[in-house]
Design an enzyme around this catalytic site. Structure first.
Site, PDB file in Angstrom:
ATOM      1  N   TYR A  60      -8.059  26.838  33.770  1.00 39.62           N
ATOM      2  CA  TYR A  60      -8.704  26.061  34.827  1.00 39.62           C
ATOM      3  C   TYR A  60      -7.739  26.121  36.003  1.00 39.62           C
ATOM      4  O   TYR A  60      -6.623  25.613  35.936  1.00 39.62           O
ATOM      5  CB  TYR A  60      -8.904  24.617  34.353  1.00 39.62           C
ATOM      6  CG  TYR A  60      -9.562  23.709  35.364  1.00 39.62           C
ATOM      7  CD1 TYR A  60      -8.915  23.359  36.560  1.00 39.62           C
ATOM      8  CD2 TYR A  60     -10.812  23.145  35.127  1.00 39.62           C
ATOM      9  CE1 TYR A  60      -9.503  22.524  37.476  1.00 39.62           C
ATOM     10  CE2 TYR A  60     -11.416  22.298  36.050  1.00 39.62           C
ATOM     11  CZ  TYR A  60     -10.759  21.995  37.222  1.00 39.62           C
ATOM     12  OH  TYR A  60     -11.345  21.162  38.145  1.00 39.62           O
ATOM     13  N   TYR A 124      -2.931  20.022  37.834  1.00 41.19           N
ATOM     14  CA  TYR A 124      -2.961  21.414  37.383  1.00 41.19           C
ATOM     15  C   TYR A 124      -1.600  21.823  36.816  1.00 41.19           C
ATOM     16  O   TYR A 124      -1.507  22.369  35.711  1.00 41.19           O
ATOM     17  CB  TYR A 124      -3.354  22.323  38.549  1.00 41.19           C
ATOM     18  CG  TYR A 124      -3.095  23.788  38.293  1.00 41.19           C
ATOM     19  CD1 TYR A 124      -3.863  24.505  37.380  1.00 41.19           C
ATOM     20  CD2 TYR A 124      -2.074  24.468  38.974  1.00 41.19           C
ATOM     21  CE1 TYR A 124      -3.619  25.847  37.133  1.00 41.19           C
ATOM     22  CE2 TYR A 124      -1.831  25.811  38.734  1.00 41.19           C
ATOM     23  CZ  TYR A 124      -2.602  26.498  37.818  1.00 41.19           C
ATOM     24  OH  TYR A 124      -2.352  27.822  37.574  1.00 41.19           O
TER      25      TYR A 124
END
Length: 286
Positions: A60, A124
């Protein structure tokens, strides 16, 4: 060698499959063929294929969106990695995890070494570091390859964005106070191909060599493509984004050199090769 590549439809994954396919039996799996968040599917696919190496490039990567999709990003980058590494380890396969410069906070004034303390600032970055930790603790044959500022012929990236903007604008502002190393996917794929054939396990920093700012990078893109545009430097504060970016994500390539690998070529040479592949180099544009 039999090599399984996850994220095979992604920017890096496509070049890894293309690059390694000439010399090895390479099986590329996209999200449709392999849902890495499904533990039983990971085991089933890996046990059926019996690869010698798993190159895990699926991730992702929507950095800003990740700030509000915390559960989803961890499910892919942390849990998905854990599922794959457990299946690979059960088979005795080597495991190569593609990680990121975002595991660092960016406050260092010198390039980050492989054993420097990580301190990710974004969701992230934290999720990718969690993936690294699963690999370190669960695999006995792992390579963790941190890279940065990736671009290639497939997918969206900074170089393509700049080349598109210049079609409709005659001036641009680009951030000049964030530094790092651009990485051409073809060069990274070639290094991965060399790395996974060895047993020189551990953490590697792999980007094209040399350091620049986003502003320097943009100027080089326009110079090498023969584009006429005015580029003005600006600060990070002028372009606020939901996720914090490392101010300095330059990484030293100590492990590459210590283990006898050739360093990746300078970033500007990689850029020239990419533009030629894209048909955007100034030589081809006249």
């Amino acid at each position: 060698m039999i090599i399984l590549v996850t994220g095979a439809n992604g920017q890096l994954g496509q070049d890894v499959v293309r690059s390694l396919g000439a010399d090895h039996e390479v099986h590329g799996y996209g999200r449709d063929q392999l849902d890495i968040t499904n533990e039983s599917q990971c085991i089933e696919v890996i046990m059926a294929l019996r690869p010698d190496v798993v190159i895990h490039s699926a991730a992702y990567t929507a950095v800003d969106l990740a700030e509000t999709e915390v559960e989803k990003v961890y499910m892919v980058n942390a849990d998905g990695t854990k599922n794959l590494v457990l299946a690979a380890e059960a088979l005795g396969a080597k495991f190569c995890y593609i990680s990121t410069d975002y595991v660092f906070d960016g406050i260092s004034v010198t390039p980050y070494k492989e054993d420097d303390l990580t301190n990710p600032q974004s969701v992230y970055g934290k999720s990718k570091r969690a993936g690294e930790q699963h690999v370190e603790s669960l695999s006995s044959k792992y390579f963790i390859v941190r890279t940065s500022w990736v671009y290639g012929i497939y997918g969206a990236n900074f170089v393509k964005t700049m080349l598109n903007l210049v079609k409709t604008r005659d001036s641009l502002k680009v951030v000049s106070d964030q530094f790092g190393s651009p990485t051409y996917t073809v060069d990274l794929a070639l290094f991965l191909g060399q790395l996974v054939q060895t047993e020189k396990y551990g953490i590697y920093h792999a980007s094209n060599s040399g350091v620049c700012s986003w502003y320097n990078f943009a100027c080089a893109i326009f110079e090498e493509s023969g584009s006429k545009v005015t580029v003005d430097p600006c600060s990070t504060e002028e372009f606020p984004r939901p996720a914090p970016r490392p101010r300095n994500s330059a990484m030293a390539h100590g492990a590459i050199l210590a283990n006898g690998f050739d360093d990746l070529r300078p970033w500007r040479e990689g850029l020239k090769a990419f533009l030629k592949e894209q048909g955007e180099s100034k030589d081809e544009n006249g």
